[in-house]
Design a protein around this motif. Structure first.
Motif, PDB file in Angstrom:
ATOM      1  N   PHE A 246     -25.449   1.546 -32.178  1.00  0.00           N
ATOM      2  CA  PHE A 246     -25.976   2.870 -31.865  1.00  0.00           C
ATOM      3  C   PHE A 246     -26.613   3.457 -33.113  1.00  0.00           C
ATOM      4  N   SER A 247     -27.647   4.252 -32.900  1.00  0.00           N
ATOM      5  CA  SER A 247     -28.306   4.910 -34.024  1.00  0.00           C
ATOM      6  C   SER A 247     -28.494   6.387 -33.705  1.00  0.00           C
ATOM      7  N   LEU A 248     -28.455   7.192 -34.752  1.00  0.00           N
ATOM      8  CA  LEU A 248     -28.671   8.634 -34.633  1.00  0.00           C
ATOM      9  C   LEU A 248     -29.831   9.024 -35.548  1.00  0.00           C
ATOM     10  N   PRO A 249     -31.072   8.999 -35.007  1.00  0.00           N
ATOM     11  CA  PRO A 249     -32.214   9.389 -35.829  1.00  0.00           C
ATOM     12  C   PRO A 249     -32.327  10.908 -35.932  1.00  0.00           C
ATOM     13  N   MET A 250     -32.592  11.395 -37.141  1.00  0.00           N
ATOM     14  CA  MET A 250     -32.797  12.823 -37.389  1.00  0.00           C
ATOM     15  C   MET A 250     -33.967  12.952 -38.353  1.00  0.00           C
ATOM     16  N   SER A 251     -34.846  13.914 -38.111  1.00  0.00           N
ATOM     17  CA  SER A 251     -35.990  14.068 -39.010  1.00  0.00           C
ATOM     18  C   SER A 251     -36.534  15.479 -38.975  1.00  0.00           C
ATOM     19  N   VAL A 252     -37.346  15.755 -39.950  1.00  0.00           N
ATOM     20  CA  VAL A 252     -38.127  16.988 -40.009  1.00  0.00           C
ATOM     21  C   VAL A 252     -39.570  16.556 -40.209  1.00  0.00           C
TER      22      VAL A 252
ATOM     23  N   LYS B 136     -19.998  -1.885 -37.499  1.00  0.00           N
ATOM     24  CA  LYS B 136     -18.860  -2.208 -38.369  1.00  0.00           C
ATOM     25  C   LYS B 136     -19.095  -1.705 -39.779  1.00  0.00           C
ATOM     26  N   LYS B 137     -20.303  -1.910 -40.264  1.00  0.00           N
ATOM     27  CA  LYS B 137     -20.696  -1.411 -41.584  1.00  0.00           C
ATOM     28  C   LYS B 137     -21.825  -0.414 -41.371  1.00  0.00           C
ATOM     29  N   SER B 138     -21.480   0.860 -41.268  1.00  0.00           N
ATOM     30  CA  SER B 138     -22.476   1.886 -40.997  1.00  0.00           C
ATOM     31  C   SER B 138     -23.500   1.967 -42.125  1.00  0.00           C
ATOM     32  N   LEU B 139     -24.719   2.270 -41.735  1.00  0.00           N
ATOM     33  CA  LEU B 139     -25.826   2.377 -42.675  1.00  0.00           C
ATOM     34  C   LEU B 139     -26.536   3.705 -42.492  1.00  0.00           C
TER      35      LEU B 139
ATOM     36  N   GLU C  52     -29.746  -4.773 -39.650  1.00  0.00           N
ATOM     37  CA  GLU C  52     -28.476  -5.106 -40.285  1.00  0.00           C
ATOM     38  C   GLU C  52     -28.548  -4.961 -41.793  1.00  0.00           C
ATOM     39  N   PHE C  53     -29.686  -5.261 -42.369  1.00  0.00           N
ATOM     40  CA  PHE C  53     -29.895  -5.170 -43.809  1.00  0.00           C
ATOM     41  C   PHE C  53     -28.870  -5.964 -44.609  1.00  0.00           C
ATOM     42  N   GLU C  54     -28.372  -7.049 -44.046  1.00  0.00           N
ATOM     43  CA  GLU C  54     -27.460  -7.922 -44.778  1.00  0.00           C
ATOM     44  C   GLU C  54     -27.586  -9.325 -44.209  1.00  0.00           C
ATOM     45  N   LYS C  55     -27.269 -10.292 -45.036  1.00  0.00           N
ATOM     46  CA  LYS C  55     -27.285 -11.672 -44.582  1.00  0.00           C
ATOM     47  C   LYS C  55     -25.907 -12.012 -44.047  1.00  0.00           C
ATOM     48  N   GLU C  56     -25.888 -12.542 -42.852  1.00  0.00           N
ATOM     49  CA  GLU C  56     -24.614 -12.895 -42.242  1.00  0.00           C
ATOM     50  C   GLU C  56     -24.745 -14.283 -41.639  1.00  0.00           C
ATOM     51  N   SER C  57     -23.855 -15.164 -41.980  1.00  0.00           N
ATOM     52  CA  SER C  57     -23.918 -16.522 -41.436  1.00  0.00           C
ATOM     53  C   SER C  57     -22.943 -16.655 -40.276  1.00  0.00           C
ATOM     54  N   VAL C  58     -23.366 -17.410 -39.291  1.00  0.00           N
ATOM     55  CA  VAL C  58     -22.535 -17.665 -38.125  1.00  0.00           C
ATOM     56  C   VAL C  58     -22.122 -19.131 -38.178  1.00  0.00           C
ATOM     57  N   ASN C  59     -20.814 -19.384 -38.221  1.00  0.00           N
ATOM     58  CA  ASN C  59     -20.304 -20.753 -38.270  1.00  0.00           C
ATOM     59  C   ASN C  59     -19.544 -21.074 -36.992  1.00  0.00           C
TER      60      ASN C  59
ATOM     61  N   GLY D 161     -35.559   3.705 -47.934  1.00  0.00           N
ATOM     62  CA  GLY D 161     -34.318   3.329 -48.586  1.00  0.00           C
ATOM     63  C   GLY D 161     -33.205   3.114 -47.583  1.00  0.00           C
ATOM     64  N   VAL D 162     -32.167   2.406 -48.014  1.00  0.00           N
ATOM     65  CA  VAL D 162     -31.016   2.111 -47.164  1.00  0.00           C
ATOM     66  C   VAL D 162     -29.762   2.315 -47.988  1.00  0.00           C
ATOM     67  N   ILE D 163     -28.779   3.014 -47.414  1.00  0.00           N
ATOM     68  CA  ILE D 163     -27.505   3.251 -48.081  1.00  0.00           C
ATOM     69  C   ILE D 163     -26.410   2.623 -47.229  1.00  0.00           C
ATOM     70  N   GLY D 164     -25.566   1.807 -47.849  1.00  0.00           N
ATOM     71  CA  GLY D 164     -24.469   1.173 -47.149  1.00  0.00           C
ATOM     72  C   GLY D 164     -23.870   0.077 -48.002  1.00  0.00           C
ATOM     73  N   GLU D 165     -22.814  -0.569 -47.493  1.00  0.00           N
ATOM     74  CA  GLU D 165     -22.148  -1.654 -48.225  1.00  0.00           C
ATOM     75  C   GLU D 165     -22.918  -2.956 -48.071  1.00  0.00           C
ATOM     76  N   ASN D 166     -23.011  -3.733 -49.149  1.00  0.00           N
ATOM     77  CA  ASN D 166     -23.647  -5.056 -49.161  1.00  0.00           C
ATOM     78  C   ASN D 166     -25.040  -5.041 -48.537  1.00  0.00           C
ATOM     79  N   VAL D 167     -25.845  -4.076 -48.927  1.00  0.00           N
ATOM     80  CA  VAL D 167     -27.174  -3.918 -48.351  1.00  0.00           C
ATOM     81  C   VAL D 167     -28.152  -4.871 -49.005  1.00  0.00           C
ATOM     82  N   ASP D 168     -28.922  -5.559 -48.169  1.00  0.00           N
ATOM     83  CA  ASP D 168     -30.013  -6.406 -48.633  1.00  0.00           C
ATOM     84  C   ASP D 168     -31.262  -5.947 -47.902  1.00  0.00           C
ATOM     85  N   LYS D 169     -31.965  -4.962 -48.478  1.00  0.00           N
ATOM     86  CA  LYS D 169     -33.119  -4.362 -47.814  1.00  0.00           C
ATOM     87  C   LYS D 169     -34.226  -5.370 -47.560  1.00  0.00           C
ATOM     88  N   SER D 170     -34.305  -6.408 -48.361  1.00  0.00           N
ATOM     89  CA  SER D 170     -35.364  -7.405 -48.173  1.00  0.00           C
ATOM     90  C   SER D 170     -35.153  -8.236 -46.912  1.00  0.00           C
TER      91      SER D 170
END
Length: 175
Positions: free
Chosen positions: A88-94, A118-121, A60-67, A151-160
């Motif tokens: 779902f994930s689409l891995p691609m590599s060389v 919902k927030k693609s990465l 998810e690479f983001e903090k999300e709280s459940v209330n 690295g991670v690209i997306g909205e509100n990313v928290d890689k840690s």
């Protein structure tokens, strides 16, 4: 024109019969939890291979709280609330296989995995795998290795919030 069609047909058939194609299942690794992958190697380009797959991931690479307003809304509070969502994930590599002799290879490569949620990465990673060809005519493979997240690209990313080193194990068949 007929000659060109026949020539193209012969080239396609011989390239398929040359066992440059590989289909394999992977647990962990580039796809997340599980992925089914297709790989195509190009011997004329020094053995460089391209890989594409379809998988299931939970990064998810983001903090999300459940209330929850009451305990009736959460029958198993504390048990299931911390489980990450799957997507779902689409891995691609060389990658490039380095021949270690006797059907053993060291694979080094780079790739990206697009996570569809919902927030693609877009997750970029490196890969370092040990690969072994076995069985009749060495058509079967297994591999095990590391996929460090670069690295991670997306909205509100928290890689840690996620691990930066991931492991994978695969088994598949060449054709």
């Amino acid at each position: 024109m007929k000659t060109w069609v026949n020539l193209i047909f012969i080239l396609v058939v011989t390239s398929v019969l040359a066992q440059n194609n590989l289909v394999y299942m992977e647990l962990g690794g580039n796809g997340g939890i599980f992925s089914l992958n297709y790989e195509r190697s190009f011997p004329r380009a020094g053995g460089i291979a391209l890989r594409a797959g379809l998988g299931i991931s939970f990064f998810e690479f983001e903090k999300e709280s459940v209330n929850y307003e009451s305990t009736t809304q959460c029958l198993f509070c504390g048990i299931f609330t911390d489980l990450p969502r799957t997507s779902f994930s689409l891995p691609m590599s060389v990658h490039y296989p380095i021949d270690l002799k006797n059907g053993n290879y060291l694979e080094v490569g780079l790739g990206s995995t697009w996570q569809l949620s919902k927030k693609s990465l877009l997750v970029q990673y490196g890969s370092l795998f040990f690969r072994r060809h076995f069985g009749e005519n060495r058509k079967w493979i297994w591999k095990v290795g590391l996929t460090p997240i670069l690295g991670v690209i997306g909205e509100n990313v928290d890689k840690s919030s996620e691990p930066t080193l991931w492991y994978g194990i695969s088994i598949g068949r060449r054709f």
